[in-house]
Design a protein around this motif. Structure first.
Motif, PDB file in Angstrom:
ATOM      1  N   GLY A 182      -0.253   2.413  -7.043  1.00 40.35           N
ATOM      2  CA  GLY A 182       0.242   3.700  -5.948  1.00 40.35           C
ATOM      3  C   GLY A 182       1.648   3.539  -6.949  1.00 40.35           C
ATOM      4  N   MET A 183       1.552   1.478  -6.690  1.00 41.37           N
ATOM      5  CA  MET A 183       2.812   1.276  -6.992  1.00 41.37           C
ATOM      6  C   MET A 183       3.724   1.813  -8.118  1.00 41.37           C
ATOM      7  SD  MET A 183       4.692  -0.420  -5.037  1.00 41.37           S
ATOM      8  CE  MET A 183       3.828  -1.725  -3.822  1.00 41.37           C
ATOM      9  N   ILE A 207      -4.489   8.846   0.427  1.00 47.64           N
ATOM     10  CA  ILE A 207      -4.608   7.258   0.997  1.00 47.64           C
ATOM     11  C   ILE A 207      -4.579   6.210   1.123  1.00 47.64           C
ATOM     12  CG2 ILE A 207      -7.459   5.921   0.720  1.00 47.64           C
ATOM     13  CD1 ILE A 207      -8.619   8.214   1.344  1.00 47.64           C
ATOM     14  N   VAL A 208      -3.478   6.370  -0.097  1.00 44.30           N
ATOM     15  CA  VAL A 208      -2.794   5.029  -0.044  1.00 44.30           C
ATOM     16  C   VAL A 208      -1.615   6.052  -0.633  1.00 44.30           C
ATOM     17  CG1 VAL A 208      -1.840   3.182  -1.403  1.00 44.30           C
ATOM     18  CG2 VAL A 208      -4.077   3.183  -0.387  1.00 44.30           C
ATOM     19  N   GLU A 209      -0.494   6.200   0.423  1.00 46.60           N
ATOM     20  CA  GLU A 209       0.682   6.789  -0.328  1.00 46.60           C
ATOM     21  C   GLU A 209       1.348   6.679  -1.778  1.00 46.60           C
ATOM     22  OE1 GLU A 209       3.787   7.277   2.354  1.00 46.60           O
ATOM     23  OE2 GLU A 209       5.447   8.106   0.896  1.00 46.60           O
ATOM     24  N   PHE A 257      -2.521  -6.221   0.427  1.00 42.84           N
ATOM     25  CA  PHE A 257      -2.101  -5.471  -1.088  1.00 42.84           C
ATOM     26  C   PHE A 257      -3.742  -5.325  -1.944  1.00 42.84           C
ATOM     27  CE2 PHE A 257       0.438  -4.503  -5.229  1.00 42.84           C
ATOM     28  CZ  PHE A 257       0.929  -3.214  -5.574  1.00 42.84           C
ATOM     29  N   LEU A 258      -4.688  -4.995  -1.956  1.00 42.39           N
ATOM     30  CA  LEU A 258      -5.520  -5.866  -2.586  1.00 42.39           C
ATOM     31  C   LEU A 258      -6.349  -4.673  -3.611  1.00 42.39           C
ATOM     32  CD1 LEU A 258      -7.561  -7.577  -0.100  1.00 42.39           C
ATOM     33  CD2 LEU A 258      -6.576  -5.605   0.849  1.00 42.39           C
ATOM     34  N   THR A 259      -6.374  -3.136  -3.475  1.00 46.10           N
ATOM     35  CA  THR A 259      -6.882  -2.925  -3.718  1.00 46.10           C
ATOM     36  C   THR A 259      -6.747  -1.925  -5.027  1.00 46.10           C
ATOM     37  OG1 THR A 259      -5.860  -1.089  -2.298  1.00 46.10           O
ATOM     38  CG2 THR A 259      -8.168  -2.003  -1.704  1.00 46.10           C
ATOM     39  N   GLY A 288     -14.145  -0.603  -6.713  1.00 38.87           N
ATOM     40  CA  GLY A 288     -12.428   0.057  -5.913  1.00 38.87           C
ATOM     41  C   GLY A 288     -12.394  -0.700  -4.545  1.00 38.87           C
ATOM     42  N   ARG A 289     -13.007  -1.305  -3.940  1.00 40.58           N
ATOM     43  CA  ARG A 289     -12.589  -2.463  -1.947  1.00 40.58           C
ATOM     44  C   ARG A 289     -12.269  -3.291  -2.548  1.00 40.58           C
ATOM     45  NH1 ARG A 289     -13.462   2.046   1.906  1.00 40.58           N
ATOM     46  NH2 ARG A 289     -13.510  -0.074   3.104  1.00 40.58           N
ATOM     47  N   LEU A 323      -6.095   1.667  -6.367  1.00 43.65           N
ATOM     48  CA  LEU A 323      -5.376   2.745  -5.821  1.00 43.65           C
ATOM     49  C   LEU A 323      -4.331   2.135  -5.494  1.00 43.65           C
ATOM     50  CD1 LEU A 323      -5.567   6.033  -5.431  1.00 43.65           C
ATOM     51  CD2 LEU A 323      -6.368   5.150  -2.879  1.00 43.65           C
ATOM     52  N   ALA A 324      -4.018   1.271  -4.639  1.00 48.20           N
ATOM     53  CA  ALA A 324      -2.063   1.065  -3.706  1.00 48.20           C
ATOM     54  C   ALA A 324      -2.187   0.203  -5.332  1.00 48.20           C
ATOM     55  CB  ALA A 324      -2.631  -0.356  -3.180  1.00 48.20           C
TER      56      ALA A 324
END
Lengths: 155, 141, 409
Positions: free
Chosen positions: C172-173, C224-226, C164-166, C139-140, C168-169
């Motif tokens: 999120g997109m 964490i990542v809106e 932009f490398l996780t 996840g990191r 979750l992000a």
């Protein structure tokens, strides 16, 4: 022994650096650090386990013990590098497969044995050499078939 | 958005398909890959047109680099963020007029001001001697 | 290219007939095994893999000598030959490994079942062992940097330079776009997480077994990542799970109630990237999950309404919600409302979900723990048992080439 010359310019790689060290292997290298050769043995059925592993393949027991061994054995096979694969090792140099008295076969290098002197079945015994602050390597030197003396240090 | 000094920025990995794009960005030109036969744009670039399966009609054509924000995320804590960039920062997905979408960052715009549908235009950011990135600026009006 | 998906018209004439599918009803999951799920195992992944496999084989009432196939992820960091040497498997004749991270969980079972159904192997073990919490963390961002130049992830070069490398992000997109298109209230997202935590509180093996969470707690958890919060994320876990697959015929003689494999499927539609498929016509859906679901229902001869309980691969709550829509459990854009208040997805609801606590609250064993829970539902031994559960659906990771299973009692 040309590996000795080569290590003056490049460090012999510690197995941890290559990511090949399981926790099961840690006691082996910790013993080598103390200048001892130690092998894993199944706590249930007594089978020697080499390479080290988390479970005995005979009785599937997950408990094991580490037992100091004599470090005596014979050359089971060997190869000689005529071209170096890594800057820490200057060619020509030999890589031994030593069969210990307990049956385990370990890969190592010879000390003070020229490539053209090596023979299958040659008796050898373990010696240790510190390669830096946190790494000791085990090597093998020629032994007489009935020698009883304790393993010595290469340095 | 701002960078944290001293932390290297990850560079794009280059291969035969994407090299012309990044070389153009280095020259402050924005180009997109298109199949000359099908008249369709593709991103990411690829060796073959998935419509007509031709390997020799794929070409690089200049683009005005205009489009709109299609989606975005804001990195609001450092838990999942990229240490080379100061928190908070936005990552935008821009849909270009040609129809393809690309990930980038906004220049001169706070994360709270990013909106889906916002018109944007490409700009270039020379980060060091070896690395130029394309970014987007809000188009007024 | 995605016309079937865009038109919502899956064409059976392009696929082999369900009767030709040898996996269907001819194979079963007969053993499940695991280690403790923890945040710091203090053990090697190899060590945990051996324990989970030994437990699964014993659960099935088989001996290690019966095992002749092994199935794993390409992401697996244990060495398959080292597992053979530690467990003393004398008769291994079939192995395979599948890529695409969590998308491979159902695919491992499919390949094992295919080997059994075609007579290549008798008893195949699938396993996943990882120190995700204490060791290598997918996840990191730092976990991904090494992958940069590898072919399957080459497109990341278009994303990493922009911070932009996780995962979750990347998710999120999609989430931002989906919420925009359907007018989703961000507060609605929390109910999924809340119900899964309730399930975990009943499951003594769940990592979050002792950590209650209310909807108010969810709303207070940090962004964490809106637009995604801490409590939208799965729980990084150390642990291992193993599954034993054999033929339906053999399963009759074994120790446990078999979980028959009614259907198993994989999918990788065009314009697929590893969690960053941003150049598809729509981004408010998961085409790979739709194709996989259509194939599952077609082969199984059942529909979404027939499913008694679902175990959805949920790296993030949002990922499970989109699957509800793509699998036909609710309409597009309605999954958040479907979960609101939680009643529909609780164990006594219309569609009970992730009854062991899922990847969010039980453990993140890359979907293997979801399949094991699916098997427990079939056996009637879940800590959140759904009464009369006969059909269970389990999915692999969304946003990547994915896979899934329908199990039947």
């Amino acid at each position: 022994m040309t590996t000795e010359q080569a290590t003056e310019t490049a460090q012999r790689p510690h197995p941890a650096l290559w990511g090949v060290l399981y926790r099961s292997s840690t006691p082996f290298w910790e013993a080598v650090r103390r200048h001892e050769l130690s092998l894993q043995r199944c706590a249930e059925c007594g089978r020697w386990l080499f390479p080290p592993r988390p479970m005995c393949p005979d009785c599937r027991c997950a408990e094991s013990e580490w037992v100091p061994v004599s470090g005596r054995g014979t050359v089971h096979s060997w190869v000689t590098y005529d071209e170096s694969p890594h800057p820490a090792f200057a060619a020509p140099y030999s890589v031994l497969l030593v069969e210990l008295e307990e049956g385990a076969r370990l890969v190592s290098n010879p000390v003070d044995i020229a490539p053209d002197e090596l023979e299958i079945g040659m008796p050898v015994r373990v010696v240790f050499r510190d390669e830096g602050d946190d790494f000791t390597v085990f090597l093998f030197e020629r032994a007489t078939p009935d020698a009883q003396e304790e393993p010595a240090s290469a340095q | 958005m701002e960078y944290v000094p001293g932390i290297p920025i990850l560079k794009p990995s280059l291969d035969a398909d994407n090299r012309p794009f990044w070389e153009a960005v280095r020259r402050h030109e924005f180009v997109l890959q298109k199949c000359g036969s099908c008249d369709r744009y593709f991103q990411p670039p690829r060796p073959m047109c998935p419509e007509c399966r031709s390997m020799d009609t794929m070409e690089w054509v200049p683009s005005a680099g205009r489009g709109q924000v299609y989606s975005f995320v804001n990195f609001t804590t450092d838990r999942m963020a990229y240490p080379a960039m100061k928190i908070p920062y936005s990552v935008v997905l821009v849909e270009l007029e040609e129809g393809v979408r690309m990930i980038s960052n906004m220049l001169d715009l706070e994360p709270d001001d990013v909106q889906i549908g916002m018109p944007v235009e490409v700009a270039f950011d020379d980060l060091d001697e070896d690395l130029t990135l394309f970014k987007f600026k809000k188009l007024e009006g | 290219m995605l016309s079937e998906y865009l038109e919502r018209r899956y064409r059976p004439e392009r696929r082999p007939s369900p009767e030709a599918n040898l996996v269907r009803d001819n194979t079963a999951i007969v053993g499940i095994g695991q280690t403790e799920f923890s945040r710091n195992s203090g053990r090697d992944e190899l060590d945990m893999a051996c324990e989970a496999i030994k437990n699964a084989v014993a659960d099935a009432g088989l001996a290690i000598e019966d095992i002749d196939g092994l199935e794993a992820f390409t992401l697996e960091r244990t060495s398959m030959p080292a597992i053979v040497s530690a467990l003393g498997i004398p008769n291994l004749r079939f192995t395979s490994e599948i890529s695409f991270g969590g998308g491979a969980s159902g695919a491992n079972v499919l390949h094992a079942a295919a080997a059994v159904a075609t007579g290549v192997a008798n008893h195949v073990v699938c396993y996943r062992s990882l120190n995700e919490a204490s060791g290598h963390r997918y996840g990191r961002g730092d976990g991904y940097v090494g992958y940069l130049s590898e072919a399957p992830t080459l497109h990341y070069g278009y994303y990493f330079p922009f911070g932009f490398l996780t995962p979750l992000a990347w998710a999120g997109m999609y989430a931002k776009r989906w919420m925009h298109e359907y007018g989703i209230d961000p507060d609605q997202l929390g109910w999924y997480s809340v119900v899964l935590r309730e399930n975990a509180l009943r499951n003594p093996k769940a990592v979050f077994n002792d950590r209650p969470m209310t909807h108010a707690d969810y709303l207070e958890s940090p962004m964490i990542v809106e637009p995604l919060r801490l409590f939208d994320c799965c729980v990084d876990t150390d642990g291992a799970v193993a599954l034993v697959i054999t033929s339906a015929e053999r399963a009759k003689d074994l120790k446990q109630t078999p979980a028959y494999i009614l259907a198993a499927a994989q999918s990788c539609p065009p314009e697929q990237e590893i969690q960053t498929s941003y150049n598809r016509p729509v981004m408010s859906g998961l085409p790979e999950t739709w194709y996989m679901g259509q194939e599952l229902f077609r082969v199984a001869g059942v529909g979404p309404a027939d499913i008694d309980v679902a175990q959805l691969y949920d790296p993030f709550s949002f990922g499970a919600l989109l699957q509800l829509e793509e699998l036909g459990f609710c309409e597009r854009g309605e999954s958040a409302a479907f979960c609101e208040g939680g009643d529909r997805i609780r164990p006594d609801g219309q569609l009970p979900l992730n009854t062991s606590g899922g990847l969010l609250s039980e453990a993140y064993i890359h979907g293997y723990n979801l399949i094991a829970e699916g098997v427990r539902q079939i056996r009637g031994t879940s800590t959140s048992q759904v009464e009369g559960a006969e059909l269970v659906l389990a999915t692999g990771g969304p946003g990547v080439p994915t896979s899934g299973l329908i199990l039947r009692r």
